[in-house]
Design an enzyme around this catalytic site. Structure first.
Site, PDB file in Angstrom:
ATOM      1  N   HIS A 121      -8.355   5.238   2.762  1.00 26.85           N
ATOM      2  CA  HIS A 121      -7.770   3.936   2.371  1.00 26.85           C
ATOM      3  C   HIS A 121      -8.620   3.212   1.328  1.00 26.85           C
ATOM      4  O   HIS A 121      -8.933   2.032   1.476  1.00 26.85           O
ATOM      5  CB  HIS A 121      -7.607   3.058   3.602  1.00 26.85           C
ATOM      6  CG  HIS A 121      -6.641   3.594   4.599  1.00 26.85           C
ATOM      7  ND1 HIS A 121      -5.291   3.369   4.524  1.00 26.85           N
ATOM      8  CD2 HIS A 121      -6.826   4.370   5.695  1.00 26.85           C
ATOM      9  CE1 HIS A 121      -4.678   3.963   5.540  1.00 26.85           C
ATOM     10  NE2 HIS A 121      -5.593   4.581   6.262  1.00 26.85           N
ATOM     11  N   ASP A 135      -2.654  -6.751   4.841  1.00 26.91           N
ATOM     12  CA  ASP A 135      -3.433  -7.202   3.688  1.00 26.91           C
ATOM     13  C   ASP A 135      -2.666  -8.238   2.866  1.00 26.91           C
ATOM     14  O   ASP A 135      -1.650  -7.921   2.256  1.00 26.91           O
ATOM     15  CB  ASP A 135      -3.795  -5.976   2.854  1.00 26.91           C
ATOM     16  CG  ASP A 135      -4.435  -4.910   3.724  1.00 26.91           C
ATOM     17  OD1 ASP A 135      -5.129  -5.261   4.691  1.00 26.91           O
ATOM     18  OD2 ASP A 135      -4.227  -3.716   3.440  1.00 26.91           O
ATOM     19  N   ASP A 161      -4.276  -1.614  -2.072  1.00 28.97           N
ATOM     20  CA  ASP A 161      -3.015  -2.347  -2.211  1.00 28.97           C
ATOM     21  C   ASP A 161      -2.682  -2.667  -3.661  1.00 28.97           C
ATOM     22  O   ASP A 161      -3.560  -3.071  -4.421  1.00 28.97           O
ATOM     23  CB  ASP A 161      -3.099  -3.657  -1.426  1.00 28.97           C
ATOM     24  CG  ASP A 161      -3.224  -3.398   0.056  1.00 28.97           C
ATOM     25  OD1 ASP A 161      -2.267  -2.868   0.639  1.00 28.97           O
ATOM     26  OD2 ASP A 161      -4.301  -3.689   0.619  1.00 28.97           O
ATOM     27  N   TYR A 191       0.619   0.295  15.104  1.00 26.55           N
ATOM     28  CA  TYR A 191      -0.325   0.020  14.026  1.00 26.55           C
ATOM     29  C   TYR A 191       0.033   0.829  12.783  1.00 26.55           C
ATOM     30  O   TYR A 191       0.123   2.045  12.835  1.00 26.55           O
ATOM     31  CB  TYR A 191      -1.757   0.350  14.462  1.00 26.55           C
ATOM     32  CG  TYR A 191      -2.737   0.043  13.353  1.00 26.55           C
ATOM     33  CD1 TYR A 191      -2.978  -1.271  12.987  1.00 26.55           C
ATOM     34  CD2 TYR A 191      -3.364   1.057  12.643  1.00 26.55           C
ATOM     35  CE1 TYR A 191      -3.831  -1.578  11.955  1.00 26.55           C
ATOM     36  CE2 TYR A 191      -4.230   0.763  11.605  1.00 26.55           C
ATOM     37  CZ  TYR A 191      -4.454  -0.557  11.261  1.00 26.55           C
ATOM     38  OH  TYR A 191      -5.292  -0.849  10.223  1.00 26.55           O
ATOM     39  N   GLN A 245      -6.065 -27.805 -10.120  1.00 26.63           N
ATOM     40  CA  GLN A 245      -6.372 -28.935 -11.023  1.00 26.63           C
ATOM     41  C   GLN A 245      -5.333 -30.065 -10.921  1.00 26.63           C
ATOM     42  O   GLN A 245      -4.328 -29.935 -10.244  1.00 26.63           O
ATOM     43  CB  GLN A 245      -6.491 -28.452 -12.473  1.00 26.63           C
ATOM     44  CG  GLN A 245      -7.548 -27.381 -12.708  1.00 26.63           C
ATOM     45  CD  GLN A 245      -8.984 -27.785 -12.438  1.00 26.63           C
ATOM     46  OE1 GLN A 245      -9.768 -27.014 -11.947  1.00 26.63           O
ATOM     47  NE2 GLN A 245      -9.308 -29.023 -12.755  1.00 26.63           N
ATOM     48  N   LYS A 265      -3.375  -2.746   8.131  1.00 29.55           N
ATOM     49  CA  LYS A 265      -3.509  -4.205   8.247  1.00 29.55           C
ATOM     50  C   LYS A 265      -2.486  -4.880   7.343  1.00 29.55           C
ATOM     51  O   LYS A 265      -1.885  -4.267   6.488  1.00 29.55           O
ATOM     52  CB  LYS A 265      -4.923  -4.620   7.850  1.00 29.55           C
ATOM     53  CG  LYS A 265      -5.849  -4.713   9.037  1.00 29.55           C
ATOM     54  CD  LYS A 265      -5.803  -6.101   9.687  1.00 29.55           C
ATOM     55  CE  LYS A 265      -6.170  -6.029  11.147  1.00 29.55           C
ATOM     56  NZ  LYS A 265      -5.133  -6.517  12.043  1.00 29.55           N
ATOM     57  N   ASP A 317       0.886  -1.168   0.000  1.00 27.94           N
ATOM     58  CA  ASP A 317       0.000   0.000   0.000  1.00 27.94           C
ATOM     59  C   ASP A 317       0.920   1.212   0.000  1.00 27.94           C
ATOM     60  O   ASP A 317       1.682   1.421   0.943  1.00 27.94           O
ATOM     61  CB  ASP A 317      -0.861  -0.046   1.270  1.00 27.94           C
ATOM     62  CG  ASP A 317      -1.723   1.192   1.453  1.00 27.94           C
ATOM     63  OD1 ASP A 317      -1.500   2.206   0.744  1.00 27.94           O
ATOM     64  OD2 ASP A 317      -2.608   1.160   2.323  1.00 27.94           O
ATOM     65  N   ARG A 359      -9.870   0.815  10.776  1.00 30.73           N
ATOM     66  CA  ARG A 359      -8.669   0.944  11.608  1.00 30.73           C
ATOM     67  C   ARG A 359      -8.085  -0.423  11.987  1.00 30.73           C
ATOM     68  O   ARG A 359      -7.443  -0.581  13.032  1.00 30.73           O
ATOM     69  CB  ARG A 359      -8.973   1.777  12.863  1.00 30.73           C
ATOM     70  CG  ARG A 359      -9.430   3.183  12.501  1.00 30.73           C
ATOM     71  CD  ARG A 359      -9.865   4.004  13.682  1.00 30.73           C
ATOM     72  NE  ARG A 359     -10.531   5.218  13.218  1.00 30.73           N
ATOM     73  CZ  ARG A 359      -9.902   6.323  12.826  1.00 30.73           C
ATOM     74  NH1 ARG A 359      -8.600   6.376  12.865  1.00 30.73           N
ATOM     75  NH2 ARG A 359     -10.580   7.371  12.401  1.00 30.73           N
TER      76      ARG A 359
END
Ligand code: 13P
Ligand code: 13P
Ligand code: MG
Ligand code: MG
Length: 390
Positions: free
Chosen positions: A18, A235, A52, A230, A243, A233, A11, A267
């Protein structure tokens, strides 16, 4: 032909909070990769999921190759410049270190890579999720690779009869990669016991027990483990071969109809249902709901076909509608109880300072002494130390 598929995701800035990157920002990343990928890559695919940007690359340079990682890092730096020029929110958000040191692991971007001998036909899926973390893939992977209720191939396909080996990582362990290998089906209950704890135990990779071939790889970075606070996240991205001796595409996709509650959205602090969305979807309701996109490819000698957007099919419209209802339902209880993540996940946010301050105002009835805060205790300790030394 031995090939490596690498996906590196970051990101580096977005419009309106965001939501999603700007077209100009995506273009800057594309241009950089186009310009410098000639001798390095067989092929590449660049896309956005929420805010992202992921670069999927095929090449013959093996895993954790410094030149491949630098290509992605530099493309994200070029994008960050545009993000700054455009005043995008969180410009360079996931680029946590200043200098590139040979590998983007531990520097902020998410990475998932696998090296394998290309099959004569090589179908694979690329998943990207926003506003959630790698544990979001625990349930879909468990169902796809270990549960015959979801995956009839476990009964029907000879190459799947022996089951799969799960490599699971303890992502709270920051001193190194702490992993465990468990075999499905014999150790199903042990696998389930770990995978239920999505914030700590995350599927890192899955391997066929019949052929030893790798089927899946998930990015497992935890940004707050790197930054100590923080920073958004984690992500995740995931690559999955399908297959033959692996589950069919439909078996891998089916679990996403559940819309399970995962960590994420606003958040990075809430439980919200995971919505399967079209490629290049943005974010909306309550900085969420957490979304997952999937591009399907065929590959030959490292060259990709066009990406097919599997969640664009009309089937998924009713799933989306169900997930939207579920999202509103849990939001009705706001901060209360299970709607928010447990304290252990919030401890990287500002709530710790608030609780610490409030702690100082608690009194124990009868003693009438305010409790001391952790910050206050540290300050007094420093003062006393100074006095003693002085
Ligand atoms: P086909 O017979 O169309 O190849 O399909 C096989 C399969 O695995 C579908 O799930
Ligand atoms: P990202 O991790 O996708 O940047 O989201 C941050 C956030 O907290 C949104 O509310
Ligand atoms: Mg962001
Ligand atoms: Mg994001």
């Amino acid at each position: 032909m031995k090939l490596t598929l690498s996906v590196i995701k970051a990101d580096i800035g977005s419009i309106g909070g965001h939501i999603c990157p700007s077209r100009q920002l995506l273009e800057a990343v594309r241009q950089h990769v186009n310009q410098y990928s000639n001798k390095l890559l067989r092929d590449h695919y660049i896309s956005a999921t929420g805010d992202d940007i992921a670069i999927v690359m095929s090449h013959e340079r093996g895993m954790a190759d410094p030149a491949i990682h630098k290509l992605a890092w530099d493309a994200f730096l070029a994008g960050t410049e545009v993000a700054k020029q455009q005043g995008l929110y969180g410009a360079g958000q996931d680029l946590l270190k200043d200098a590139f040191s040979g590998n983007v692991r531990g520097m902020g971007p998410a990475v998932a890579e696998m090296e394998f001998e290309e099959r004569p036909n090589e179908p694979f899926l690329f998943f990207a999720a926003d506003k959630t973390d790698p544990g979001a893939f625990n349930l879909p992977l468990y169902l796809a690779f270990a549960d015959p209720m979801n995956t009839p191939g476990l009964m029907l396909a000879p190459g799947m009869a022996q089951g799969f080996r799960f490599v699971i990582m303890d992502v709270n362990h920051t001193e190194g990669d702490r992993i465990i290998e468990l075999q499905a089906p014999e150790e199903l209950y042990d696998i389930a016991a770990l995978l239920r704890d999505t914030e700590r135990y995350v599927v890192e990779s899955i391997w066929s027990r019949a052929s030893g071939e790798q089927a899946a790889v998930v990015s497992t970075s935890r940004l707050h483990n790197i930054a100590g606070k923080y920073t958004g996240k984690d992500d995740p991205v995931m690559l999955l071969r399908v297959q033959k001796d692996f589950p069919a595409t439909g078996e891998v996709l089916a679990p996403y109809a559940i819309g399970p509650l995962v960590a994420g959205a606003m958040r990075g602090s809430h439980q919200m249902p995971l919505m399967p969305v079209r490629l290049d979807s943005g974010i909306s309701y309550f900085d969420g709901p957490p979304i997952v996109s999937c591009a399907a490819f065929a590959m030959h000698r490292g060259k990709f076909t066009e990406a097919v957007d599997v969640f664009a099919h009309p089937f998924w419209d009713s799933v989306r509608s169900h997930v939207a209802d579920k999202a509103q339902e849990i939001r009705r209880q706001g901060f209360f109880g299970a709607a928010m993540l447990p304290m252990s996940e919030l401890e990287y946010t500002g709530i710790m300072e608030k609780l610490d301050r409030l702690n100082g105002r608690f009194i124990v009835r009868g003693s009438e002494q305010p409790q001391r805060t952790v910050a206050g205790k540290k300050k007094r300790a420093r003062k006393e130390e100074g006095v003693l030394l002085g």
